[in-house]
Design an enzyme around this catalytic site. Structure first.
Site, mmCIF file in Angstrom:
data_model
loop_
_atom_site.group_PDB
_atom_site.id
_atom_site.type_symbol
_atom_site.label_atom_id
_atom_site.label_comp_id
_atom_site.label_asym_id
_atom_site.label_seq_id
_atom_site.Cartn_x
_atom_site.Cartn_y
_atom_site.Cartn_z
ATOM 1 N N ARG A 219 0.812 -1.151 0.109
ATOM 2 C CA ARG A 219 -0.099 0.036 -0.058
ATOM 3 C C ARG A 219 1.060 1.039 -0.087
ATOM 4 O O ARG A 219 0.962 1.906 1.040
ATOM 5 C CB ARG A 219 -0.861 -0.126 1.263
ATOM 6 C CG ARG A 219 -1.521 -1.308 1.695
ATOM 7 C CD ARG A 219 -3.050 -0.850 1.678
ATOM 8 N NE ARG A 219 -3.808 -2.117 1.880
ATOM 9 C CZ ARG A 219 -4.502 -2.695 1.000
ATOM 10 N NH1 ARG A 219 -4.631 -2.556 -0.243
ATOM 11 N NH2 ARG A 219 -5.255 -3.960 1.114
ATOM 12 N N HIS A 324 -12.724 -4.637 24.609
ATOM 13 C CA HIS A 324 -13.342 -3.936 23.231
ATOM 14 C C HIS A 324 -13.622 -2.340 23.532
ATOM 15 O O HIS A 324 -14.655 -2.065 23.275
ATOM 16 C CB HIS A 324 -14.212 -4.815 22.608
ATOM 17 C CG HIS A 324 -14.451 -4.541 21.240
ATOM 18 N ND1 HIS A 324 -14.825 -5.496 20.371
ATOM 19 C CD2 HIS A 324 -14.076 -3.589 20.526
ATOM 20 C CE1 HIS A 324 -14.868 -4.960 19.174
ATOM 21 N NE2 HIS A 324 -14.341 -3.687 19.167
HETATM 22 O O1 LIG Z 1 -15.675 -1.965 14.584
HETATM 23 C C1 LIG Z 1 -15.556 -1.073 15.315
HETATM 24 O O2 LIG Z 1 -16.369 -0.121 15.035
HETATM 25 C C2 LIG Z 1 -14.843 -1.241 16.320
HETATM 26 O O3 LIG Z 1 -14.440 -2.366 16.901
HETATM 27 C C3 LIG Z 1 -15.627 -0.422 17.580
HETATM 28 O O4 LIG Z 1 -14.614 -0.159 18.662
#
Ligand SMILES: O=C(O)[C@H](O)CO
Length: 359
Positions: A219, A324
């Site tokens: 890239r 997460h």
């Molecule tokens: O896919 C997403 O938006 C993220 O994992 C959220 O933090």
């Protein structure tokens, strides 16, 4: 003249009733939208103020039960979801042929069954379902958290704070809680996109010596922004002192971080994952961490989520696990909900979406 006043009131009432009935009639002809979660306020306000949709919301911080989702989605024109909802054949069947727009408040779209969506778009009975998602608005927050997780893991912050709090801090010791520093290191990025670039930009001031990356293909435009060099997957593993997984989860990247990768990495290296849990083979990662094949891992994502508290990875001091939260800043989550709402509305109007996933 009392009878005049009564007549006037009666007329006014009838007028209001007629107006209300008119509004109700108009409202019920508006596209129906189901929102599967209490999304941050900006997005909800955009939908409510638009006057463009009839809105129904699962008004909770917790996921909508599957049965409820299947019931509510029936006959909807639009669906706004988050990443915990599996949008598969069952949901699309339950929605039926009215569903025109699917808008996810996430940059990741591995929870959407793209094959099903494509299949339905091709079939005559269904309207083409357009898909919106929320890239870019979360890049800064995710990059920032990735750097925080990397430092927490490499400099053993969680372990150190625990020791300080629980009496393990006997005295200052020469090698106690030593970790690995970024200065003069090589940072490897698995999957170079906007987020990988943003991570490298933030790490550069820490005096990183070299950025390397791998992807399905070079890239050059992105790589140039951070003077990163394209290398093979094996070289990425061999040369990185810090390896950050930033790739999307696809059939090709499923479990791509496995025994093969970890066994090629340096014993002193740190593995970081803020993409999706599915890109890692967790048994292999556990082995690599437990046997000292690599020095540490920082994970913001796991399989499953939440990771059960009795999972072996939680027993390891050299593994930092977060729930997460990479995009979890108020600003970013609001921006994501606003973008998801605007994508949905644009799709329903038949306009260009701000961020559309082209199937
Ligand atoms: O896919 C997403 O938006 C993220 O994992 C959220 O933090």
């Amino acid at each position: 003249m009392w009878w005049n006043r009564v007549a006037l009131r009666r007329l006014q009432r009838t007028g209001v009733e007629v107006a209300v009935a008119g509004i109700q009639r108009e409202m019920s002809s508006l596209p129906r939208v189901y929102v599967t979660r209490k999304v941050p306020p900006d997005g909800l306000q955009i939908l409510r103020k638009s006057g463009q949709v009839q809105l129904e919301l699962w008004d909770s911080d917790d996921p909508v039960p599957r049965r409820e989702l299947l019931k509510k989605v029936k006959g909807c024109d639009g669906l706004l979801c988050v990443l915990t909802e599996k949008i598969d054949a069952e949901v699309l069947d339950a929605a039926g042929p009215t569903l025109k727009v699917l808008s996810t408040m996430s940059v990741g779209f591995d929870h959407l069954s793209l094959d099903e969506l494509k299949k339905r778009s091709a079939a005559d009975v269904y309207t083409r379902i357009r898909v919106g998602y929320t890239p870019e608005v979360l890049t800064d927050a995710v990059a920032e958290l990735t750097v925080a997780l990397l430092l927490a893991t490499s400099r053993r912050l969680i372990e150190a704070a625990h020791e300080a709090k629980t009496g393990g801090w006997g005295t200052w010791r020469t090698q106690w809680l030593c970790g690995y520093e970024l200065a003069n290191s090589t940072v490897g990025i698995l999957g170079l996109g906007r987020i990988g670039v943003a991570i490298a930009e933030r790490l550069k001031p820490f005096k990183v010596k070299r950025f390397i990356y791998t992807d399905v293909e070079p890239r050059p435009e992105l790589a140039e922004m951070i003077q990163a060099e394209y290398v093979s997957m094996d070289d990425l593993a061999r040369q990185s002192d810090f390896l950050a997984a930033c790739c999307a989860l696809t059939p090709e990247t499923q479990s791509i971080c496995n025994k093969n990768l970890f066994s090629n990495m340096k014993k002193t290296s740190i593995f970081i994952n803020t993409s999706r849990g599915g890109v890692v083979n967790q048994e292999d990662l556990y082995e690599a961490l437990a046997t000292g094949e690599i020095a540490g891992a920082g994970l913001d994502v796991t399989t499953p989520e939440p990771l059960p508290t009795n999972h072996p990875l939680f027993t390891l001091k050299n593994c930092v696990i977060l729930p997460h939260i990479a995009s979890a800043s108020y600003t970013t989550r609001n921006a994501m909900s606003a973008l998801a709402a605007n994508n949905l509305l644009a799709g329903l109007r038949g306009d260009r979406m701000l961020k559309e996933l082209h199937l």
